[in-house]
Each structure stands twice: as C-alpha cells, then as structure tokens.
Scaffold this motif. Structure first.
Motif, PDB file in Angstrom:
ATOM      1  N   ALA A 152       0.844  -1.197   0.000  1.00  0.00           N
ATOM      2  CA  ALA A 152       0.000   0.000   0.000  1.00  0.00           C
ATOM      3  C   ALA A 152       0.873   1.238   0.000  1.00  0.00           C
ATOM      4  O   ALA A 152       1.980   1.252   0.562  1.00  0.00           O
ATOM      5  CB  ALA A 152      -0.931   0.009   1.214  1.00  0.00           C
ATOM      6  N   HIS A 156      -3.153   6.035   2.916  1.00  0.00           N
ATOM      7  CA  HIS A 156      -4.447   5.398   3.156  1.00  0.00           C
ATOM      8  C   HIS A 156      -4.683   5.011   4.621  1.00  0.00           C
ATOM      9  O   HIS A 156      -5.282   3.985   4.905  1.00  0.00           O
ATOM     10  CB  HIS A 156      -4.599   4.175   2.256  1.00  0.00           C
ATOM     11  N   LEU A 163      -7.344  -3.698  -2.645  1.00  0.00           N
ATOM     12  CA  LEU A 163      -7.453  -2.514  -3.493  1.00  0.00           C
ATOM     13  C   LEU A 163      -6.215  -1.634  -3.402  1.00  0.00           C
ATOM     14  O   LEU A 163      -5.775  -1.071  -4.413  1.00  0.00           O
ATOM     15  CB  LEU A 163      -8.708  -1.728  -3.135  1.00  0.00           C
ATOM     16  N   THR A 164      -5.650  -1.496  -2.204  1.00  0.00           N
ATOM     17  CA  THR A 164      -4.402  -0.729  -2.109  1.00  0.00           C
ATOM     18  C   THR A 164      -3.297  -1.437  -2.878  1.00  0.00           C
ATOM     19  O   THR A 164      -2.397  -0.794  -3.424  1.00  0.00           O
ATOM     20  CB  THR A 164      -3.963  -0.537  -0.641  1.00  0.00           C
ATOM     21  N   GLU A 167      -3.615  -0.578  -6.557  1.00  0.00           N
ATOM     22  CA  GLU A 167      -3.079   0.766  -6.772  1.00  0.00           C
ATOM     23  C   GLU A 167      -1.561   0.738  -6.741  1.00  0.00           C
ATOM     24  O   GLU A 167      -0.890   1.369  -7.579  1.00  0.00           O
ATOM     25  CB  GLU A 167      -3.607   1.738  -5.713  1.00  0.00           C
ATOM     26  N   ILE A 192      -8.561   5.930  -8.908  1.00  0.00           N
ATOM     27  CA  ILE A 192      -9.504   5.884  -7.795  1.00  0.00           C
ATOM     28  C   ILE A 192     -10.947   5.932  -8.298  1.00  0.00           C
ATOM     29  O   ILE A 192     -11.841   5.259  -7.752  1.00  0.00           O
ATOM     30  CB  ILE A 192      -9.226   7.028  -6.793  1.00  0.00           C
ATOM     31  N   THR A 206     -12.602   4.621  -1.116  1.00  0.00           N
ATOM     32  CA  THR A 206     -12.270   3.512  -2.009  1.00  0.00           C
ATOM     33  C   THR A 206     -11.324   2.513  -1.369  1.00  0.00           C
ATOM     34  O   THR A 206     -11.497   1.299  -1.491  1.00  0.00           O
ATOM     35  CB  THR A 206     -11.651   4.049  -3.309  1.00  0.00           C
ATOM     36  N   TYR A 207     -10.316   3.013  -0.664  1.00  0.00           N
ATOM     37  CA  TYR A 207      -9.258   2.125  -0.178  1.00  0.00           C
ATOM     38  C   TYR A 207      -9.456   1.663   1.265  1.00  0.00           C
ATOM     39  O   TYR A 207      -8.635   0.914   1.778  1.00  0.00           O
ATOM     40  CB  TYR A 207      -7.896   2.816  -0.325  1.00  0.00           C
ATOM     41  N   GLN A 208     -10.502   2.106   1.909  1.00  0.00           N
ATOM     42  CA  GLN A 208     -10.779   1.655   3.271  1.00  0.00           C
ATOM     43  C   GLN A 208     -11.744   0.465   3.205  1.00  0.00           C
ATOM     44  O   GLN A 208     -12.953   0.609   3.186  1.00  0.00           O
ATOM     45  CB  GLN A 208     -11.360   2.786   4.111  1.00  0.00           C
TER      46      GLN A 208
END
Length: 604
Positions: A152, A156, A163-164, A167, A192, A206-208
């Motif tokens: 990650a 974040h 998801l991280t 990215e 994102i 989005t990333y949580q």
C-alpha cells in the motif's frame, strides 16, 4: 476512454487529499517536540512516528508481518520498522526517524495456510505459458507458493488490502518508468474513480476496505475477474490503467458470461474461457488501446487472410490436413497446394499406405440444394433463381457463412496454435507414431478447426437425379418393407432377398455374402416424407461412419437425394482438422514428401 470519468474524478479527489506526501492523515503522528521550536532553538534530531491500520484480504489477516518500507525497494529490511497484526488484522508500528515527514510504502506478508487461498489463483491457473512471451506478469497474484504479500502507498491511513495492492502495482510500474510525481498523481486520480466504479464503493473511501466487505461474494467475484483481466493484459500496453479501464467498462458483460456458463466464477476462470479473451480484446480495440489483437489466441486480419487463401478458396492453394481417429484406421487426407490433387491414406497394422487422387473430376455432377425459405431447389452458381449469396463474416475466432444455396448457418471455429508452443506439441504427441508428425518443421501458426451446421440440408443432382415410382397407393405411411425391397432391389426380389416387416429389415444374398439393411420413414428439411436406408451388419468400428441413403417422396415419385446432417462442434472432436500457410518455407510440398516417404510399398 477515461475522459468520460472526469465528473467522477472531481467528486472523489477529496479521497486523495494527502496525495502530495503529507503524513497528517496517514496514521502517522509526530512527537510534540517535532518541527521548529517556537523559541528558535535547535530543531530536534529525530521525530516519533506511529502508524495504525489493518491488513485485509478475503477477511482480516491475523499474524501478518507489516513493515514500513522506507527505501521503497519492495522488501522488508531488518532495520525497517515492523509489527505483526492481531486476530482482527490490526497493527501498530512506532518508530523514530530523522525525517519529520518520511516517504515510505507499507508491506504486509504472511504464510497462507488456508486451503482455499493456497491454491493457485484463477489467473495463475488459467494463464497460458505463451502469454509470457508478450510481457504478461503472471506473478501479480497476492498468494504465490504459500506466501502472501500485499502493499500500500502511505496515504491510506495504514490500510493494506486488495485494493491498495492494485493501486500500488500501478504506482510501482509508473515509478519504474520514471514518470513525474505530477503524472503519477494524475493517474492515481483516474484510478480511484475506476476502482470506485468497479467495486461499487458508493460513498465509502475507495481504499478503506473492511473484513466483511472483502468476503462479500460480489466483491470477491469482481476481484477475481479484475485480476484475470490483469493477467491477460499484463504489461503489454503502455497505458498504466488499461486493465482497470477495460474492467470498468466490461464488468457487467464479464459477469453475464459467468452467469451464462452456469459455473462458479473460480471454475469458469480456471477453464481459460475464450469468451473473455474476445471481450477484452474487442474492448481494447474499441477504446483505441490496440490496433491488432493483443492475445496470440485471437485471430487477426493476417490470420484470416491465411484462412481465406489456404482453407476457403480451394482454387488457390488448398492447404489442409484431416486425420480420423484410430477406430477407422486413422484415415487421412492432405491437400498440399494443388487444387486438382489430394493425398489420401490410412494406417493398417502400424503401416502407412496412401496415394494421390485427382479432385478436379470434369464429369462431376452439378448439385442443387433445397432452400427452405425460398421453397425450391437452388444451384448457387446460377444467377437466375433469385438467390443472393451470403457474405462471409469473421467474428472473433469464428467464420460465419451459410450452406451454399441455402440460408442454413454454418460456423467454422478456429483455434490458433503457435507451432513451438506446448499446446501444439501436446496435440502432436497424440497423433499416430507411424505418421511421425512431430518430426516436421511446422509453419509458425497452425489453425485447428471444427464445423457447426445448424440444420439438415438436402441436395440432389441437378436435372439428372434417379427417380423411382411410388407404389400404387402413393401413401408414404402405407409403405411396407416389401415395397422397399421391390423398389430398390428389383433384380434380387423376391428369390434372393429376405424381408422382415417387423424389424423393417431387408437381407440380400449377393454371391453367397449376405447384406442386411434397415429402412425408416422420416421427415425431410422440406417437410415432405423421406425414406432412409442404412446397412446394419457392418463391423462396429465402421458402423457409425457409414452414411445412410436417402430418398425424397414427391407425389408419385421417389427421388434420390443426399442428406447433409446438422453437426455440432463436439460431434467429431476426435478428428484432427487443421490448416496453415502452406507456402511458408514450402511446407505443402515438404508435408506431401514426408507422408509419401512413409508409405509402404505393399498396399492393403
């Protein structure tokens, strides 16, 4: 392409408010004495930092090792701060640094002991070796050989999850390409918005990602599809977000493909479905990412030109090889570039026999076929019957046309093989050893084909078909086995023929050899009654390959026809039917000479 996401991006830019590198919102706290002292004294030599977060991947990950990757080399060094997650996947890392706002990445690693996750991911199981030749990174999966790893970026709030990790893969690629911080930040804004759409994140960050969200069936299926697309495209394109763009645009179609298959998502992806390859390839073409197919398995314009020249247009350079299964002595036919000649043969007792036969018979009879829509017999070579030939269509790996003279759909499906690939070599290993096909230097690409014909088609010789008179009753339903025997074997009836009305069988004594036939009344493609007669006393291995004779009842006449029955892809999947560029390195002649050299001098 992604410009259409501008509105979505503007609505979500607040989610990357820390994109400039500030640690104020990333779970990092500086000590009270950090920064420049109010009285202008000496700045502190070190700063205290703290990160709290969680590790989520298909649930909370307990016992994961988490480190602060200060040198951003993708590895946890011994001197880099680290911690371990608790039973809820939570962790906390405290450390001191000489930098007030350090730049870093986060890495979580653990040993995957869950059986469901220790299996190869759908991408690793489905990805084919030849894709690696085009730069596909097949190791993007989280779990590899029992070891799991998530990464990650630092913005974040300590979250490390699926998801991280997506990215971070994009960020890492951009870093390796030496993109500027501004360009990276811009691409992250696009990403994102894409991920927000792909995973239906709604109003959530989005990333949580929570543990409950990560085990949701819809989320998991979407993630599997996303990773599969990632494996197919890999790093073949210069656009860093092409994978995510395609996934965003095609998500619903992908899910529909899974639904139509009747399989679970995992099982469907493990089957390496060509439908997904076509969808991805067509999406990349439509969105301007590529001009020619990205996947070696997908037919290109050049491939279709090879098919047109070597398969469709027999008057040019027919280049085809057809091999039947062992149960009918591996009968084979080779068209080796001469429209007038074919080499045919078979294998008997492990020995090859064969001969060249002429295929340009000038006395060949002209054929016409029944066109159900037009209600008449059509010779497609005539232009005075109102029949309009259908244009051939090339869609994905399928050639779509119609049976000549009719509107009955015919589909030829091609499977591409790189001749140096493991798939083609595996096929060669199953062919008869006597043919020594694995010793040939094959053209670069070989195309295996199967044919699907949607309906039965009946044809007859134009103006010269055989005709028999119906019995006096002229009623198809009143036909008897005796009628059939009298009509079709008049020279044997009644003394050299046996008739069994119960079984509808006729036995004929031909110079001491008895042959038995069975007849039945069927419905023809025109809706008229049709007589079928088939020999039934042949050896079992030949029985299914002997075609029956057919006769159409038209009023007071019975006419001889040929019935070309509908067929599906799987009907003759034990046959090897292939075509190729016969001119490549003189392959047509080399193949012919190869088979000729194997023919035994004594023919059966």
């Amino acid at each position: 392409m992604r410009l259409k996401l501008l509105t979505s991006i503007l609505l979500t830019t607040s989610l990357l408010s820390a994109c400039g590198g500030s640690n104020s919102d990333d779970g990092t706290d500086t000590s009270p004495d950090g920064g420049t002292p109010p009285d202008g004294g000496t700045p502190p030599s070190s700063f205290n930092h703290q990160i709290t977060g969680n590790v989520i991947h298909m649930g909370a990950i307990a016992g994961a090792d988490v480190c602060v990757d200060l040198d951003q080399n993708g590895q946890c060094g011994e001197s880099e701060p680290s911690s371990t997650t608790d039973s809820d996947g939570l962790y906390q890392i405290d450390w001191q640094s000489e930098h007030e706002q350090p730049i870093y990445d986060l890495i979580a690693t653990w040993v995957q002991i869950s059986q469901s996750l220790s299996k190869p991911s759908p991408l690793k199981a489905a990805i084919k070796p030849e894709l690696s030749l085009h730069g596909v990174d097949a190791n993007n999966s989280v779990i590899s050989n029992g070891e799991a790893k998530l990464m990650a970026a630092q913005e974040h709030n300590g979250a490390i999850n699926s998801l991280t990790n997506i990215e971070f893969q994009r960020i890492d690629r951009m870093r390796q390409a030496s993109e500027t911080p501004l360009d990276i930040a811009t691409e992250r804004l696009f990403l994102i918005a894409l991920l927000h759409t792909i995973y239906d994140r709604g109003e959530a960050d989005t990333y949580q990602l929570s543990a409950a969200q990560s085990v949701d069936v819809n989320f998991q299926n979407t993630y599997k599809l996303h990773q599969y697309i990632d494996a197919l495209i890999g790093n073949q394109l210069t656009d860093y977000l092409a994978v995510d763009d395609v996934m965003s645009m095609g998500k619903e179609q992908l899910k529909q493909l899974v639904s139509d298959s009747g399989m679970e998502t995992q099982a469907y992806l493990d089957s390496d479905p060509m439908e997904i390859r076509f969808l991805v390839n067509n999406a990349l073409l439509a969105q301007g990412y590529i001009e020619t197919p990205i996947d070696q398995k997908i037919m290109s314009a050049d491939d279709w030109q090879v098919i047109t020249t070597n398969f469709l247009e027999d008057e040019q350079q027919p280049s085809k090889f057809n091999l039947a299964p062992a149960k009918i002595n591996n009968f084979f036919t080779l068209d080796y570039g001469d429209p007038a000649l074919s080499f045919t043969g078979s294998i008997n007792d492990g020995k090859v026999w064969g001969q060249v036969i002429a295929t340009d018979d000038a006395t060949a009879q002209i054929e016409e076929c029944w066109n159900t829509d037009m209600g008449k017999w059509i010779n497609p070579d005539r232009d005075d019957q109102g029949y309009q030939p259908h244009a051939i269509k090339f869609i994905n790996n399928k050639l779509q046309t119609v049976y000549s003279g009719t509107n009955v759909p015919v589909t030829v499906e091609f499977t591409k093989y790189q001749s140096n690939g493991s798939d083609w070599q595996a096929i060669l290993s199953t062919t008869p050893a006597a043919l020594q096909l694995s010793t040939l230097n094959w053209p670069t690409v070989v195309y295996r084909y199967t044919i699907e014909q949607a309906e039965d088609v009946m044809c007859r010789v134009q103006d010269d078909f055989n005709v028999w008179p119906m019995p006096a009753h002229q009623d198809p339903l009143r036909l008897t086995t005796t009628d059939i025997a009298r009509l079709f074997w008049p020279s044997f009836y009644p003394h050299d023929i046996e008739v069994d009305e119960n079984t509808k069988r006729i036995s004929i004594d031909i110079t001491g050899e008895k042959e038995t036939y069975e007849w039945s009344l069927q419905t023809s493609p025109s809706g008229q009654s049709m007589i079928q007669i088939k020999q039934v006393d042949l050896p079992a291995k030949f029985a299914e390959f002997i075609l029956p004779d057919h006769y159409l009842i038209v009023g007071a006449d019975i006419i001889e026809i040929t019935l070309n029955e509908a067929m599906g892809y799987g009907t003759k999947n034990d046959y090897l039917n292939i075509t190729y560029n016969g001119e490549e390195d003189g392959f047509n002649q080399r193949f012919y000479q190869h088979l000729s050299s194997l023919v035994t001098t004594t023919q059966p």
